[in-house]
Design a protein around this motif. Structure first.
Motif, PDB file in Angstrom:
ATOM      1  N   GLY A   1       0.811  -1.211   0.000  1.00  0.00           N
ATOM      2  CA  GLY A   1       0.000   0.000   0.000  1.00  0.00           C
ATOM      3  C   GLY A   1       0.846   1.262   0.000  1.00  0.00           C
ATOM      4  O   GLY A   1       0.564   2.205  -0.746  1.00  0.00           O
ATOM      5  N   ALA A   2       1.887   1.298   0.829  1.00  0.00           N
ATOM      6  CA  ALA A   2       2.754   2.478   0.857  1.00  0.00           C
ATOM      7  C   ALA A   2       3.479   2.661  -0.469  1.00  0.00           C
ATOM      8  O   ALA A   2       3.659   3.794  -0.939  1.00  0.00           O
ATOM      9  CB  ALA A   2       3.755   2.347   2.000  1.00  0.00           C
ATOM     10  N   LEU A   3       3.907   1.555  -1.085  1.00  0.00           N
ATOM     11  CA  LEU A   3       4.599   1.643  -2.374  1.00  0.00           C
ATOM     12  C   LEU A   3       3.678   2.151  -3.476  1.00  0.00           C
ATOM     13  O   LEU A   3       4.116   2.864  -4.379  1.00  0.00           O
ATOM     14  CB  LEU A   3       5.168   0.272  -2.748  1.00  0.00           C
ATOM     15  N   ILE A   4       2.394   1.800  -3.420  1.00  0.00           N
ATOM     16  CA  ILE A   4       1.443   2.294  -4.421  1.00  0.00           C
ATOM     17  C   ILE A   4       1.202   3.797  -4.236  1.00  0.00           C
ATOM     18  O   ILE A   4       1.013   4.540  -5.212  1.00  0.00           O
ATOM     19  CB  ILE A   4       0.117   1.514  -4.327  1.00  0.00           C
ATOM     20  N   GLY A   5       1.224   4.260  -2.988  1.00  0.00           N
ATOM     21  CA  GLY A   5       0.968   5.673  -2.739  1.00  0.00           C
ATOM     22  C   GLY A   5       2.031   6.591  -3.314  1.00  0.00           C
ATOM     23  O   GLY A   5       1.728   7.726  -3.722  1.00  0.00           O
ATOM     24  N   ILE A   6       3.282   6.135  -3.374  1.00  0.00           N
ATOM     25  CA  ILE A   6       4.372   6.995  -3.861  1.00  0.00           C
ATOM     26  C   ILE A   6       4.165   7.390  -5.324  1.00  0.00           C
ATOM     27  O   ILE A   6       4.170   8.585  -5.661  1.00  0.00           O
ATOM     28  CB  ILE A   6       5.730   6.314  -3.632  1.00  0.00           C
ATOM     29  N   PRO A   7       3.958   6.442  -6.266  1.00  0.00           N
ATOM     30  CA  PRO A   7       3.674   6.868  -7.650  1.00  0.00           C
ATOM     31  C   PRO A   7       2.327   7.565  -7.786  1.00  0.00           C
ATOM     32  O   PRO A   7       2.131   8.356  -8.723  1.00  0.00           O
ATOM     33  CB  PRO A   7       3.706   5.556  -8.437  1.00  0.00           C
ATOM     34  N   GLY A   8       1.403   7.311  -6.858  1.00  0.00           N
ATOM     35  CA  GLY A   8       0.129   8.035  -6.907  1.00  0.00           C
ATOM     36  C   GLY A   8       0.329   9.529  -6.721  1.00  0.00           C
ATOM     37  O   GLY A   8      -0.208  10.346  -7.477  1.00  0.00           O
ATOM     38  N   PHE A   9       1.126   9.895  -5.711  1.00  0.00           N
ATOM     39  CA  PHE A   9       1.411  11.320  -5.509  1.00  0.00           C
ATOM     40  C   PHE A   9       2.269  11.880  -6.638  1.00  0.00           C
ATOM     41  O   PHE A   9       2.135  13.061  -6.995  1.00  0.00           O
ATOM     42  CB  PHE A   9       2.105  11.528  -4.166  1.00  0.00           C
ATOM     43  N   ALA A  10       3.124  11.051  -7.191  1.00  0.00           N
ATOM     44  CA  ALA A  10       3.911  11.511  -8.348  1.00  0.00           C
ATOM     45  C   ALA A  10       2.992  11.857  -9.520  1.00  0.00           C
ATOM     46  O   ALA A  10       3.208  12.860 -10.226  1.00  0.00           O
ATOM     47  CB  ALA A  10       4.921  10.437  -8.751  1.00  0.00           C
ATOM     48  N   GLY A  11       1.948  11.054  -9.728  1.00  0.00           N
ATOM     49  CA  GLY A  11       0.986  11.348 -10.791  1.00  0.00           C
ATOM     50  C   GLY A  11       0.243  12.652 -10.541  1.00  0.00           C
ATOM     51  O   GLY A  11      -0.015  13.424 -11.474  1.00  0.00           O
ATOM     52  N   ILE A  12      -0.108  12.910  -9.285  1.00  0.00           N
ATOM     53  CA  ILE A  12      -0.786  14.162  -8.957  1.00  0.00           C
ATOM     54  C   ILE A  12       0.127  15.358  -9.254  1.00  0.00           C
ATOM     55  O   ILE A  12      -0.315  16.379  -9.795  1.00  0.00           O
ATOM     56  CB  ILE A  12      -1.212  14.157  -7.471  1.00  0.00           C
ATOM     57  N   ILE A  13       1.399  15.240  -8.924  1.00  0.00           N
ATOM     58  CA  ILE A  13       2.351  16.316  -9.209  1.00  0.00           C
ATOM     59  C   ILE A  13       2.487  16.532 -10.713  1.00  0.00           C
ATOM     60  O   ILE A  13       2.469  17.669 -11.206  1.00  0.00           O
ATOM     61  CB  ILE A  13       3.715  15.992  -8.575  1.00  0.00           C
ATOM     62  N   LEU A  14       2.612  15.447 -11.459  1.00  0.00           N
ATOM     63  CA  LEU A  14       2.803  15.558 -12.911  1.00  0.00           C
ATOM     64  C   LEU A  14       1.572  16.104 -13.615  1.00  0.00           C
ATOM     65  O   LEU A  14       1.672  16.636 -14.730  1.00  0.00           O
ATOM     66  CB  LEU A  14       3.164  14.192 -13.486  1.00  0.00           C
ATOM     67  N   SER A  15       0.395  15.982 -12.999  1.00  0.00           N
ATOM     68  CA  SER A  15      -0.825  16.469 -13.644  1.00  0.00           C
ATOM     69  C   SER A  15      -0.779  17.977 -13.879  1.00  0.00           C
ATOM     70  O   SER A  15      -1.372  18.476 -14.834  1.00  0.00           O
ATOM     71  CB  SER A  15      -2.043  16.103 -12.795  1.00  0.00           C
ATOM     72  N   SER A  16      -0.087  18.699 -13.001  1.00  0.00           N
ATOM     73  CA  SER A  16       0.018  20.149 -13.163  1.00  0.00           C
ATOM     74  C   SER A  16       1.195  20.559 -14.035  1.00  0.00           C
ATOM     75  O   SER A  16       1.401  21.741 -14.271  1.00  0.00           O
ATOM     76  CB  SER A  16       0.162  20.820 -11.787  1.00  0.00           C
ATOM     77  N   MET A  17       1.938  19.570 -14.499  1.00  0.00           N
ATOM     78  CA  MET A  17       3.104  19.854 -15.348  1.00  0.00           C
ATOM     79  C   MET A  17       2.908  19.307 -16.755  1.00  0.00           C
ATOM     80  O   MET A  17       3.862  18.915 -17.417  1.00  0.00           O
ATOM     81  CB  MET A  17       4.363  19.248 -14.730  1.00  0.00           C
TER      82      MET A  17
END
Length: 485
Positions: A336-352
């Motif tokens: 679960g923790a490992l899945i959360g890391i790329p999840g937040f990365a996707g949120i960051i990339l959405s604004s870029m």
């Protein structure tokens, strides 16, 4: 003639365990309908979470122009009550009542706190923002009334959830207790999804008057559903009441020390704290991020909470199936923790340049990771608790989780405002302050993984640092005679 009704019922019964992972917890004495009715208290808790962390968070920052740091501190005020969940759980374990009741009195008190907070909250927020005639009102009036409203709702939510979960475990067999708690959390997520959709629809055309109607309507719904949940769940028992009077009471400090000193418990609590901080800090900023960085409306950002809760619901379902087949909570928490890391990365990339689709996928991924992580740590805590310490165990888990989430919410808003106040902020894109917080969350999830990885490796060698069996440890404390009726 073909009996379609009988055929349909048989099919529903046969597929229920497959699509409802916790349906097999029901028995003849405690049918699924009774458990689902009891779970209504989780619906009200989910509604409060969505209203505070989701809808009001966005409305206060964007529509009412309240500073994000002040909003974050208001939303973190329930943190003051979170550590007391241990005491509430312990009190409900050892409560002495002339009617033999343990859990119901505390759930009712929590319900009254929730109602009172919601009753005064909309007017307090309008005064805080200086809306209309409140423009000349003293600043302290808006601050104090809003703080009181958030404190009352937070205290009620913590009390209702802690004792309600303990009541649910009282009703089932010991081996089914993790399952019934999982069922309760699934209903919490269902409540969050439904509430987010309803609030989004009601606030599609935002006005201050509509805000008052929505919040005070939530107060009435809270009392109604909690009363329905409590009806005939804990029976009066004169013999149990007499036994309560003569049984020695174990001091709270002694019970806490015995619980915390169990092997691997401190490491488990550290993992819960780090992971919950990592997943929870985004709650206060996710909807404002969607509004300011991606241009979402109030209704659209409110539905983000439903999307996040939907991902968490999927995570709980997967976790239930895996753990039900003997899976290790430590391994599942790591995933679960490992899945959360790329999840937040996707949120960051959405604004870029990633756009709205990347943002939505990242939101679902973080919800999925949070569901897996939350169920894994909850199951580990339940399985490691003695039969007379269920309330204390749930209170400890809730206290650590709520405290970490509250600290994360407060720091997220403060960090965002500090970055916004920098001298060269004018040249900084709107998403930069939010992305800094998301990066911090990724770091905390990485720290949780760093603790979990050696635990998983030790489990492979036959060691169990985080309790992972269904056997209850002996505490050396007197058993509570007030077992569930």
């Amino acid at each position: 003639m073909f009996d379609y009704r009988t055929f349909a019922l048989r099919k529903l019964v046969s597929i229920a365990p497959r699509y409802l992972p916790f349906a097999d917890v029901a028995t003849d004495d405690v049918p699924l309908s009774r458990l689902l009715r009891l779970s209504l208290f989780q619906i009200t808790v989910g509604m409060a979470v969505v209203l505070l962390v989701g809808t009001l968070n966005r409305v206060m920052i964007v529509e009412l122009n309240v500073p994000a740091s002040l909003v974050a501190l208001m939303l973190a005020l329930p943190l003051l009550f979170a550590p007391l969940r241990m005491l509430v759980g312990y009190k409900s374990d050892t409560h002495v009542s002339a009617l033999g009741l343990r859990r119901v009195p505390y759930i009712w008190k929590g319900t009254l706190y929730q109602f009172g907070g919601f009753a005064i909250m909309p007017f307090a927020l309008l005064v805080l923002s200086g809306y209309g005639e409140a423009v000349d009102a003293p600043r302290w009036m808006g601050l104090s009334s809003a703080a009181l409203a958030f404190l009352l709702v937070g205290a009620g939510v913590h009390m209702v959830q802690t004792v309600g979960l303990a009541l649910a475990t009282d009703l089932v067999r010991e081996e089914d207790q993790p399952k019934v708690v999982g069922l309760m959390y699934v209903m919490l997520l269902v409540g969050m999804v439904v509430s987010a959709l309803v609030f989004g629809a009601l606030l599609a055309d935002y006005t201050p008057g509509r805000l008052i109607q929505v919040i005070q309507g939530a107060a009435v719904v809270t009392v109604t559903l909690n009363l329905a949940a409590l009806w005939k769940q804990e029976a009066r028992n004169r013999a149990r009441a007499q036994q309560m009077q003569i049984t020695p009471r174990v001091p709270f400090e002694t019970a806490c020390r015995a619980f915390v000193r169990q092997p691997g418990k401190m490491r488990l609590l550290a993992v819960i704290a780090l992971g919950t901080f990592g997943f929870g800090a985004a709650d206060v900023l996710l909807e404002p991020y969607g509004g300011q960085a991606l241009g979402f409306t109030v209704a659209e950002t409110t539905k983000l909470t439903a999307l996040l809760a939907g991902g968490t619901l999927i995570g709980f379902g997967i976790a239930s199936r895996v753990l039900g087949k003997g899976g290790q909570p430590a391994r599942l928490g790591l995933i679960g923790a490992l899945i959360g890391i790329p999840g937040f990365a996707g949120i960051i990339l959405s604004s870029m340049g990633g756009g709205a689709l990347m943002f939505l996928l990242g939101t679902i991924a973080t919800g999925l990771g949070a569901g897996l992580f939350g169920h894994a740590t909850l199951t580990a805590t339940i399985r490691s608790a003695a039969s007379d310490q269920i309330g204390l165990a749930l209170g400890t888990w809730g206290a650590v989780q709520a405290t970490s989430a509250g600290i994360g919410v407060a720091l997220a808003g403060v960090v965002r405002d500090i970055i916004v106040a920098l001298p060269d902020q004018g040249a900084m894109p709107a998403h930069a302050p939010y992305n800094a917080v998301f990066l911090i969350e990724m770091v905390f999830l990485a720290l949780a993984c760093a603790i979990l990885i050696p635990l998983v490796r030790k489990n492979r060698r036959g060691h169990v640092p985080i309790p992972d069996t269904t056997q209850r440890p002996a505490t050396g404390l007197p058993n509570n005679p007030a077992e569930a009726s």
